[in-house]
Design a protein around this motif. Structure first.
Motif, mmCIF file in Angstrom:
data_model
loop_
_atom_site.group_PDB
_atom_site.id
_atom_site.type_symbol
_atom_site.label_atom_id
_atom_site.label_comp_id
_atom_site.label_asym_id
_atom_site.label_seq_id
_atom_site.Cartn_x
_atom_site.Cartn_y
_atom_site.Cartn_z
ATOM 1 N N PRO A 68 0.939 -1.252 0.245
ATOM 2 C CA PRO A 68 -0.098 0.096 -0.063
ATOM 3 C C PRO A 68 0.842 0.841 0.262
ATOM 4 C CG PRO A 68 0.009 -0.528 2.174
ATOM 5 C CD PRO A 68 0.766 -2.052 1.335
ATOM 6 N N THR A 97 -1.413 4.958 0.400
ATOM 7 C CA THR A 97 -1.021 5.688 1.812
ATOM 8 C C THR A 97 -0.929 7.582 1.563
ATOM 9 O OG1 THR A 97 0.088 3.429 2.319
ATOM 10 C CG2 THR A 97 0.405 5.832 3.062
ATOM 11 N N ARG A 146 -1.811 9.039 -0.793
ATOM 12 C CA ARG A 146 -3.176 9.973 -1.571
ATOM 13 C C ARG A 146 -3.597 10.644 -0.382
ATOM 14 N NH1 ARG A 146 -6.978 6.180 -4.423
ATOM 15 N NH2 ARG A 146 -6.876 5.559 -2.063
ATOM 16 N N ASP A 147 -3.407 9.244 0.957
ATOM 17 C CA ASP A 147 -4.718 9.758 2.236
ATOM 18 C C ASP A 147 -3.295 10.835 2.523
ATOM 19 O OD1 ASP A 147 -6.920 8.135 1.833
ATOM 20 O OD2 ASP A 147 -6.066 6.587 3.306
ATOM 21 N N VAL A 198 -1.736 13.103 1.446
ATOM 22 C CA VAL A 198 -1.462 14.276 0.715
ATOM 23 C C VAL A 198 -3.821 14.783 0.844
ATOM 24 C CG1 VAL A 198 -1.645 15.176 -1.366
ATOM 25 C CG2 VAL A 198 -0.111 13.733 -0.719
ATOM 26 N N GLU A 199 -4.177 13.805 0.826
ATOM 27 C CA GLU A 199 -5.362 14.661 0.545
ATOM 28 C C GLU A 199 -6.453 14.479 1.981
ATOM 29 O OE1 GLU A 199 -8.543 11.864 -1.102
ATOM 30 O OE2 GLU A 199 -7.479 12.669 -3.605
ATOM 31 N N THR A 200 -5.704 14.302 2.926
ATOM 32 C CA THR A 200 -5.942 14.491 5.112
ATOM 33 C C THR A 200 -5.127 15.385 5.293
ATOM 34 O OG1 THR A 200 -4.764 13.259 5.778
ATOM 35 C CG2 THR A 200 -6.848 12.276 5.065
ATOM 36 N N GLY A 201 -4.488 16.428 4.294
ATOM 37 C CA GLY A 201 -3.427 17.371 4.698
ATOM 38 C C GLY A 201 -2.643 17.969 4.967
ATOM 39 N N GLN A 224 1.710 17.371 5.220
ATOM 40 C CA GLN A 224 2.373 17.761 4.552
ATOM 41 C C GLN A 224 3.751 16.849 3.975
ATOM 42 O OE1 GLN A 224 2.065 20.815 2.866
ATOM 43 N NE2 GLN A 224 0.623 21.019 3.495
ATOM 44 N N ARG A 255 3.083 15.203 9.932
ATOM 45 C CA ARG A 255 2.081 14.137 10.730
ATOM 46 C C ARG A 255 3.104 13.526 11.392
ATOM 47 N NH1 ARG A 255 -2.724 14.494 8.146
ATOM 48 N NH2 ARG A 255 -3.754 16.545 8.157
ATOM 49 N N TYR A 256 4.233 13.146 10.629
ATOM 50 C CA TYR A 256 5.542 12.143 10.796
ATOM 51 C C TYR A 256 7.093 12.243 10.434
ATOM 52 C CZ TYR A 256 1.469 9.185 10.140
ATOM 53 O OH TYR A 256 0.072 8.337 10.595
ATOM 54 N N LEU A 282 6.862 6.841 8.527
ATOM 55 C CA LEU A 282 6.146 5.944 7.502
ATOM 56 C C LEU A 282 6.510 5.114 7.256
ATOM 57 C CD1 LEU A 282 1.869 6.438 7.327
ATOM 58 C CD2 LEU A 282 3.162 4.664 6.748
ATOM 59 N N ILE A 283 6.484 4.180 7.244
ATOM 60 C CA ILE A 283 7.427 3.010 5.909
ATOM 61 C C ILE A 283 5.809 1.757 5.999
ATOM 62 C CG2 ILE A 283 8.670 1.094 6.671
ATOM 63 C CD1 ILE A 283 10.614 3.138 8.057
ATOM 64 N N VAL A 284 6.244 0.947 4.506
ATOM 65 C CA VAL A 284 5.026 0.205 4.344
ATOM 66 C C VAL A 284 6.619 -0.827 4.030
ATOM 67 C CG1 VAL A 284 4.428 -0.716 2.915
ATOM 68 C CG2 VAL A 284 3.872 2.181 3.236
ATOM 69 N N GLN A 308 -11.384 -0.380 -5.121
ATOM 70 C CA GLN A 308 -11.938 1.092 -4.975
ATOM 71 C C GLN A 308 -13.209 1.471 -5.504
ATOM 72 O OE1 GLN A 308 -10.664 3.770 -2.977
ATOM 73 N NE2 GLN A 308 -8.760 2.479 -1.569
ATOM 74 N N GLN A 339 -9.174 22.563 6.853
ATOM 75 C CA GLN A 339 -7.665 22.878 5.732
ATOM 76 C C GLN A 339 -8.509 22.801 5.063
ATOM 77 O OE1 GLN A 339 -4.044 21.568 7.885
ATOM 78 N NE2 GLN A 339 -4.133 20.682 5.551
ATOM 79 N N GLN A 340 -8.942 20.815 4.406
ATOM 80 C CA GLN A 340 -9.047 20.525 3.774
ATOM 81 C C GLN A 340 -10.465 20.889 2.282
ATOM 82 O OE1 GLN A 340 -6.018 19.863 2.863
ATOM 83 N NE2 GLN A 340 -6.388 18.515 2.065
ATOM 84 N N TYR A 375 -9.549 21.635 -1.497
ATOM 85 C CA TYR A 375 -9.182 20.768 -2.178
ATOM 86 C C TYR A 375 -10.253 19.656 -2.284
ATOM 87 C CZ TYR A 375 -6.307 17.419 -3.156
ATOM 88 O OH TYR A 375 -5.510 16.177 -3.662
ATOM 89 N N ILE A 386 4.812 -5.359 5.880
ATOM 90 C CA ILE A 386 5.451 -4.707 7.420
ATOM 91 C C ILE A 386 4.321 -3.331 6.962
ATOM 92 C CG2 ILE A 386 6.767 -3.693 8.529
ATOM 93 C CD1 ILE A 386 8.651 -6.455 8.254
ATOM 94 N N VAL A 387 3.632 -2.618 8.472
ATOM 95 C CA VAL A 387 3.407 -1.178 8.235
ATOM 96 C C VAL A 387 4.716 -0.960 9.346
ATOM 97 C CG1 VAL A 387 1.506 0.599 8.370
ATOM 98 C CG2 VAL A 387 1.211 -1.692 7.039
ATOM 99 N N ARG A 388 4.617 0.087 9.421
ATOM 100 C CA ARG A 388 5.605 0.478 10.672
ATOM 101 C C ARG A 388 5.583 2.222 10.326
ATOM 102 N NH1 ARG A 388 11.872 0.020 11.839
ATOM 103 N NH2 ARG A 388 12.854 1.674 12.768
ATOM 104 N N GLY A 389 5.990 2.477 11.871
ATOM 105 C CA GLY A 389 5.750 3.470 12.283
ATOM 106 C C GLY A 389 4.760 4.183 13.779
ATOM 107 N N VAL A 431 -1.694 12.159 13.420
ATOM 108 C CA VAL A 431 -2.186 11.185 13.317
ATOM 109 C C VAL A 431 -3.506 9.941 13.241
ATOM 110 C CG1 VAL A 431 0.282 10.796 12.908
ATOM 111 C CG2 VAL A 431 -0.680 9.796 14.741
ATOM 112 N N PHE A 436 -10.240 10.845 9.273
ATOM 113 C CA PHE A 436 -9.917 11.577 8.091
ATOM 114 C C PHE A 436 -10.059 10.824 6.658
ATOM 115 C CE2 PHE A 436 -8.548 15.937 5.864
ATOM 116 C CZ PHE A 436 -10.209 15.663 5.397
ATOM 117 N N LEU A 482 -12.934 9.936 3.206
ATOM 118 C CA LEU A 482 -12.482 9.861 2.629
ATOM 119 C C LEU A 482 -12.736 8.462 2.106
ATOM 120 C CD1 LEU A 482 -9.012 12.105 2.520
ATOM 121 C CD2 LEU A 482 -10.936 12.571 1.501
#
Lengths: 362, 362
Positions: free
Chosen positions: A148, A152, A154-155, A157-160, A162, A319-320, A325-327, A347, B24-25, B28, B326-329, B336, B342, B346
């Motif tokens: 993902p 990830t 896109r979410d 960016v779209e949740t604002g 940076q 935020r991170y 945030l790592i995939v 989707q 904020q969003q 957009y 794996i997802v990490r963070g 977050v 959010f 979406l």
């Protein structure tokens, strides 16, 4: 019950795996989402097979590939697209080719209300066409296959959020090569082993050139809102300059050992600092630049800890900020790539599934 | 232009952060998705504030919290829900409470066509109600906050992958504690440091009991199709039995050093094998069991390499068999977590956005 008509172009390993997955999941998705996925058209580079949707839908798990080859009509992409957008349902064209030319059609398909899903890395020129209209262009599997990554991003960016920086090991082949390469092992022998394992393209220069990674970096950069083109990237090719023009892969492999000393020197230099070499794509959003280079990372860095042929993508954002945030995971292979494509189809299926008010009336 | 009406229950840190992000969003998303997100109702545990949608929409970034406190009417959840599902749009109720009782209402909201989004870990009883109908219950932020955990798992399941095992470090607090704890450092001093940094609940026993991790494991197990209940889990509490009934946190912290020798022994035993201790939630899909325990992991394991207070979730499946996805963070924090909520909103916004045929007509 809604219907989502799927037209598949490119019945190769990924396409076949996708059709098998679609066939297996159709009943579940009908029950769960209230939508019927129907494969209504298939095409290869020469022929196409269009099903009569109401009379005899294509058998998802049946002999469609044989029928395409034996009974297929000559390829006619406009007719193919009209068939997928037949009335009484929603349509999605799935481009499982690596073609340069098929993406040229995305814009007109999107314009006519057809969704487009693809693992093809050459899709980004059509991104603009997908803005605004209702039809969507999704290409999750173009970066990291089934991981993902783009969803990830896109979410974020779209949740604002940076995004400030994306760093990734984006090639399973080059991941394997540098996870294996260490001082004392000739670089050419690691490349030869990767080739023998089937991890590289038939000509490993296609992997070592970095262009596959560069295309993925462009996709990530554009998803961050940059207007990066492939030509803008600084790409460090791992193909020694004197070997770039050699005609064949065998010749290349035969002469690669001449450059082992050079690579050994770089690995030694990294090891002297307690680090290892990794081939990394970077999008630096703040400066608007992107690059693909071989770099040294300290042993406790997530890149240094990678094993096998895994991909790893790290998103650093507002935020991170302290830790990314790592995939991470396998980022190649027919089944996981097909699953990435299927996820995008889902989707779209969710977005055309009956809505609450409609569901109540059904 | 579609409209998605949002009703927020629970204006705490996460809720406030969410309202700020939504505000904020909004422009957009109006341009990008063709949908207008509109906060039409807010409530805390005592009061609610319902906006006149057409005449004077709630100001997303305005003084809604003050108005709720000063002008709010007594809480009336049925009236609140009716307001969010007012005609002329789609409605979603966002439960940002940690309440046991608010989730009791999900089923009736879903039944009336309202979508529900929540980071509340107590939502799982309502999952059955979300099946079949058009309204959706999404709770991405209940596990890993903004990390793409449940959406990734859902895509694995819906594309037909067979999940065999999920292993996760699911508590930022316990991640920090065990990433910091090592032979030579008293366990109680690590807990005290985490408490001083604000990483623990006011009473650290709430974290050390493992119940927060256990709830997340139940959510993951259910997303795999298991019918796991909290009572089915083997949960290893890290609160020494003699300290469980102590009345206050201070007393607990004062007596925790009595048990340092016991924890030191476990850390030494792990270190003797070259490993480290990690507090891990496991869903073993094959056997249908789930657990939350303190285990030793070798130094080259992804869990051993974790730093800070990161979460890490590893999915082993039929397709991701050799190495996991794996997802990490960071898996906690208001911004977050709000972003995870959010992201779910979406998902719903995309599913009610104008469809291609409608977009063409607009």
């Amino acid at each position: 019950m809604g219907r989502l008509c799927v037209g598949l172009i490119g019945p190769g390993l990924i396409g076949k795996s996708l059709v098998q997955q679609l066939g297996q999941q159709t009943p579940y998705l009908r029950d769960k989402l209230g939508i019927h996925l129907s494969l209504v058209a298939v095409a290869n580079s020469k022929r196409q097979l269009l099903a009569d949707v109401d009379a005899a839908p294509l058998q998802l798990a049946g002999d469609w590939l044989e029928r395409l080859q034996l009974q297929g009509a000559p390829l006619d992409l406009p007719a193919f697209a009209r068939h997928v957008s037949a009335p009484g349902g929603w349509g999605v064209i799935v481009d499982c080719t690596a073609s340069d030319s098929v993406p040229d059609h995305y814009e007109s398909w999107l314009g006519s209300g057809l969704h487009v899903v693809t693992p093809n890395k050459k899709y980004s020129a059509a991104l603009r066409a997908a803005r605004g209209g209702g039809a969507r262009l999704l290409a999750e599997a173009s970066v990291g296959a089934g991981l993902p990554v783009l969803s990830t991003l896109r979410d974020l960016v779209e949740t604002g959020d940076q995004v400030t920086r994306i760093e990734g090991i984006l090639s399973g082949t080059l991941s394997y090569i540098f996870n294996t390469f260490r001082p004392g092992t000739p670089f050419s022998s690691v490349v030869a082993a990767a080739k023998d394992l089937g991890y590289t393209e038939p000509d490993p220069r296609e992997d070592l050139s970095g262009m596959d990674v560069a295309r993925k970096v462009v996709i990530l950069a554009r998803a961050c809102g940059l207007s990066t083109e492939l030509e803008d990237l600084r790409v460090e090719s791992l193909v020694p300059e004197p070997l770039q023009a050699l005609p064949g892969a065998d010749e290349f492999m035969a002469r690669l050992p001449e450059f082992d000393a050079e690579m050994a020197q770089r690995a030694d230099a990294a090891a002297a600092e307690g680090g290892v070499l990794r081939y990394v794509g970077v999008v630096d959003v703040a400066s608007g630049t992107a690059s693909v280079t071989l770099q040294s990372f300290p042993a406790d860095h997530a890149f240094a800890q990678l094993q096998g042929s895994d991909n790893l993508i790290a998103f650093t954002t507002q935020r991170y900020a302290a830790t990314p945030l790592i995939v991470r995971g396998p980022g190649a292979g027919a089944a996981v790539t097909a699953a990435g494509v299927f996820g995008d189809i889902l989707q779209i299926a969710r977005s055309v599934a009956p809505r609450p008010a409609e569901a109540g009336k059904a």
